[in-house]
Enzyme design. Structure first.
Site, short mmCIF file in Angstrom:
data_model
loop_
_atom_site.label_atom_id
_atom_site.label_comp_id
_atom_site.label_asym_id
_atom_site.label_seq_id
_atom_site.Cartn_x
_atom_site.Cartn_y
_atom_site.Cartn_z
N ASN A 1 9.00 -20.14 6.79
CA ASN A 1 9.99 -20.29 7.86
C ASN A 1 9.32 -19.94 9.18
O ASN A 1 9.49 -20.61 10.19
CB ASN A 1 11.20 -19.41 7.56
CG ASN A 1 12.42 -19.93 8.24
OD1 ASN A 1 12.54 -21.13 8.54
ND2 ASN A 1 13.34 -19.04 8.55
N ARG B 1 11.74 -21.48 15.33
CA ARG B 1 10.96 -21.11 16.53
C ARG B 1 10.25 -22.34 17.09
O ARG B 1 9.74 -23.17 16.34
CB ARG B 1 9.93 -20.05 16.18
CG ARG B 1 10.55 -18.72 15.85
CD ARG B 1 9.51 -17.72 15.40
NE ARG B 1 9.79 -17.24 14.05
CZ ARG B 1 8.97 -16.52 13.31
NH1 ARG B 1 7.78 -16.20 13.78
NH2 ARG B 1 9.31 -16.14 12.11
N LEU C 1 2.52 -21.90 5.91
CA LEU C 1 3.72 -22.63 6.33
C LEU C 1 4.95 -22.07 5.63
O LEU C 1 5.29 -22.46 4.52
CB LEU C 1 3.58 -24.12 5.98
CG LEU C 1 2.42 -24.90 6.60
CD1 LEU C 1 2.35 -26.30 6.00
CD2 LEU C 1 2.57 -24.97 8.11
N HIS D 1 0.87 -12.93 10.52
CA HIS D 1 0.64 -13.33 9.12
C HIS D 1 -0.79 -13.00 8.66
O HIS D 1 -1.31 -13.62 7.74
CB HIS D 1 0.83 -14.85 8.90
CG HIS D 1 2.20 -15.35 9.19
ND1 HIS D 1 2.42 -16.46 9.98
CD2 HIS D 1 3.40 -14.91 8.83
CE1 HIS D 1 3.72 -16.67 10.07
NE2 HIS D 1 4.34 -15.75 9.39
N ARG E 1 3.69 -2.35 5.32
CA ARG E 1 3.35 -3.49 6.17
C ARG E 1 3.76 -3.17 7.61
O ARG E 1 4.89 -2.74 7.85
CB ARG E 1 4.10 -4.73 5.70
CG ARG E 1 3.86 -5.90 6.63
CD ARG E 1 4.99 -6.89 6.59
NE ARG E 1 4.74 -7.97 7.52
CZ ARG E 1 5.69 -8.69 8.07
NH1 ARG E 1 6.95 -8.46 7.80
NH2 ARG E 1 5.39 -9.65 8.91
N LYS F 1 12.29 -4.02 2.72
CA LYS F 1 11.85 -4.78 1.55
C LYS F 1 10.90 -3.88 0.79
O LYS F 1 10.08 -3.19 1.40
CB LYS F 1 11.05 -6.01 2.01
CG LYS F 1 11.87 -7.25 2.15
CD LYS F 1 10.93 -8.45 2.20
CE LYS F 1 11.53 -9.53 3.05
NZ LYS F 1 10.57 -10.50 3.54
N GLU G 1 1.30 -11.25 -0.11
CA GLU G 1 1.03 -10.22 0.90
C GLU G 1 1.19 -8.82 0.31
O GLU G 1 0.45 -7.91 0.66
CB GLU G 1 1.97 -10.43 2.10
CG GLU G 1 1.56 -11.65 2.91
CD GLU G 1 2.67 -12.20 3.78
OE1 GLU G 1 3.61 -12.80 3.22
OE2 GLU G 1 2.61 -12.05 5.00
N GLY H 1 6.13 -20.65 1.67
CA GLY H 1 7.25 -21.44 1.16
C GLY H 1 7.08 -22.95 1.25
O GLY H 1 7.23 -23.66 0.25
N ILE H 2 6.74 -23.46 2.42
CA ILE H 2 6.56 -24.90 2.58
C ILE H 2 5.20 -25.32 2.04
O ILE H 2 5.07 -26.29 1.28
CB ILE H 2 6.68 -25.30 4.07
CG1 ILE H 2 8.05 -24.90 4.64
CG2 ILE H 2 6.43 -26.79 4.26
CD1 ILE H 2 8.15 -24.95 6.16
N ASN I 1 8.13 -2.68 3.37
CA ASN I 1 8.15 -3.49 4.59
C ASN I 1 9.49 -3.22 5.27
O ASN I 1 10.50 -3.84 4.95
CB ASN I 1 8.00 -4.96 4.20
CG ASN I 1 8.02 -5.88 5.42
OD1 ASN I 1 8.20 -5.41 6.54
ND2 ASN I 1 7.85 -7.16 5.17
P1 AMP Z 1 8.82 -18.46 3.38
O1 AMP Z 1 9.16 -18.01 4.78
O2 AMP Z 1 7.36 -18.45 3.10
O3 AMP Z 1 9.63 -17.76 2.34
O4 AMP Z 1 9.26 -20.00 3.30
C1 AMP Z 1 10.62 -20.37 3.37
C2 AMP Z 1 10.71 -21.85 3.62
O5 AMP Z 1 10.01 -22.59 2.61
C3 AMP Z 1 12.13 -22.40 3.57
O6 AMP Z 1 12.78 -22.26 4.81
C4 AMP Z 1 11.91 -23.87 3.22
O7 AMP Z 1 11.75 -24.64 4.41
C5 AMP Z 1 10.59 -23.87 2.46
N1 AMP Z 1 10.77 -24.14 1.03
C6 AMP Z 1 11.08 -23.25 0.06
N2 AMP Z 1 11.18 -23.87 -1.15
C7 AMP Z 1 10.93 -25.18 -0.93
C8 AMP Z 1 10.87 -26.34 -1.76
N3 AMP Z 1 11.08 -26.27 -3.09
N4 AMP Z 1 10.59 -27.51 -1.17
C9 AMP Z 1 10.36 -27.59 0.15
N5 AMP Z 1 10.39 -26.53 1.00
C10 AMP Z 1 10.66 -25.35 0.46
#
Ligand code: AMP
Length: 396
Positions: free
Chosen positions: A209, A239, A207, A178, A89, A14, A382, A328-329, A7
């Site tokens: 970043n 964003r 969900l 995505h 990617r 990456k 992914e 992540g969220i 990527n």
């Molecule tokens: P991603 O872009 O999928 O890697 O998600 C990153 C985002 O996931 C971070 O900016 C956090 O807001 C959220 N996140 C990661 N770990 C946690 C956690 N243990 N609890 C709540 N939010 C999390």
């Protein structure tokens, strides 16, 4: 069989090496700050290695990745010839690519032709592919597009209410993003439902970043929240998501910024960060605990938008088999998930608190057993999806 997934961004690469026989991740990491005075590389196997060194171009970055993968000590392959194929990617495939394809000169040109739609990403992808072709002569390469899953949307979902010639002349329309994640979790959700994907209606809620939601009808993308660019849709880490378009001119007039500068503010300084100063949900929850009202507002606004999209997509689909949370969220934040779906029992949408609070990272339902709409969490992957697509396209 080992597949290398790449990527490449404008100044980063990456990478992940997957063993397709076991599905295991053999090594992964990232080369960063390519082109700067000092760059860095991380390399993770059972242990973690990081180093600082300059990477004048993507070529030096890729060479170092290969050196680490084949290193006598730290390496996970003896020879680079053990790598069966490379999957890349690609953020934007415009209307040219509906599915993953093997790289040839025509495909490379197509990715270049889509540069106006993803000026920050597609140039890096092209360099990544060219470098990989040079360093792995004879190894077949496949490109997997973030946009291709959304190419099944109908014009009524992807057209904007602006002069039609903007679409004809510049390809101005909704493309979504995505897609690899939405496709992966939709398929895994259908497996969990025990229903053929082609007969499943699923709302996929990615969900991270960056964040987006898709309505998947009979296994195909019917609508998605991101737009021409990944700035649209729900409120994200930095964003803004969907806003009144007149806001761009309103800010430009008052700040003297160009339209492009306003878009940069809406991309990097907005969303959760714009409202409360933090874009990481872990910080936001900690601040809410301390009584920080802006942090609470940011969380409530974001969840409010997610609910709106889920509601809209449920109506578009007419019947919903499942809602799936990922990224992540989506995977880690039980408060966010509950906030998005609480009080919807009348629509058959339930959350079992116990299951929601104690998810064990295996694909599973968090709704009540008798809930008409199943709610589940599936960790997105992914890289595995790209590796699977690479194997499928090449018939390996
Ligand atoms: P991603 O872009 O999928 O890697 O998600 C990153 C985002 O996931 C971070 O900016 C956090 O807001 C959220 N996140 C990661 N770990 C946690 C956690 N243990 N609890 C709540 N939010 C999390």
């Amino acid at each position: 069989m080992k597949i290398l997934v790449i990527n490449a961004g404008s100044s980063s690469i990456k990478y992940q090496l997957l063993d397709m026989t076991t599905g295991n991740d053999l090594a992964s990491g990232i080369v960063e700050r390519i082109g700067e005075e000092m760059g860095s590389i991380s390399y993770k196997t059972d242990s973690k290695y990081t180093a600082e060194q300059p990477f004048p171009t993507h070529r030096e970055g890729m060479v170092e990745v290969i050196n680490l993968l084949t290193d006598a000590d730290k390496g996970v392959v003896k020879e680079k010839s053990e790598i069966a194929a490379i999957g890349h990617r690609i953020v934007h495939g415009g209307e040219l690519f509906f599915e993953p394809v093997e790289v040839d000169e025509k495909v490379l040109q197509g990715i270049r032709d889509c540069i106006p739609l993803a000026p920050l990403h597609n140039p890096g992808h092209v360099i990544g592919i060219e470098t990989a072709m040079e360093l792995f002569p004879g190894v077949r390469q496949v490109v997997v597009f973030d946009t291709s899953f959304h190419q099944t949307m109908e014009p009524k979902a992807y057209m904007y209410g602006v002069p039609y010639e903007y679409y004809e002349n510049w390809g101005l329309r909704r493309y979504g993003a995505h897609g690899t994640s939405h496709k992966y979790v939709a398929r895994e959700t259908a497996k969990l439902l025990g229903k053929p994907l082609e007969e499943s209606n699923i709302i996929t809620v990615h969900l991270g970043n960056g964040a987006s939601i898709s309505a998947v009808k009979n296994g195909k993308c019917y609508d998605t929240s991101m737009g021409l660019t990944p700035l649209g849709g729900i409120i994200m880490g930095t964003r803004c998501g969907d806003i009144d378009p007149a806001i761009v001119g309103f800010i430009a007039e008052r700040t003297g910024q160009s339209a492009a500068e306003v878009v940069t503010t809406l991309t990097n300084e907005s969303g959760l960060k714009g409202i409360c100063g933090s874009n990481d949900l872990r910080d936001i929850h900690a601040r809410i605990e301390e009584g920080d009202e802006k942090a609470k507002l940011a969380l409530d606004m974001a969840c409010h938008k997610v609910r709106q999209f889920i509601g809209a997509y449920a109506f578009e689909l007419g019947h919903v088999d499942a809602i799936v949370f990922t990224a992540g969220i989506g995977e880690n934040d039980e408060i966010y998930r509950e906030n998005c779906l609480s009080g919807l029992e009348n629509f058959g949408i339930t959350i079992n608190k116990e299951k929601n609070n104690n998810w064990d990272r295996t694909p599973s339902f968090i709704s009540e057993d008798d809930g008409a709409v199943k709610v589940c969490i599936i960790a997105t992957n992914e890289e595995l999806e790209i590796a699977n697509d690479t194997v499928a396209v090449l018939g390996l």
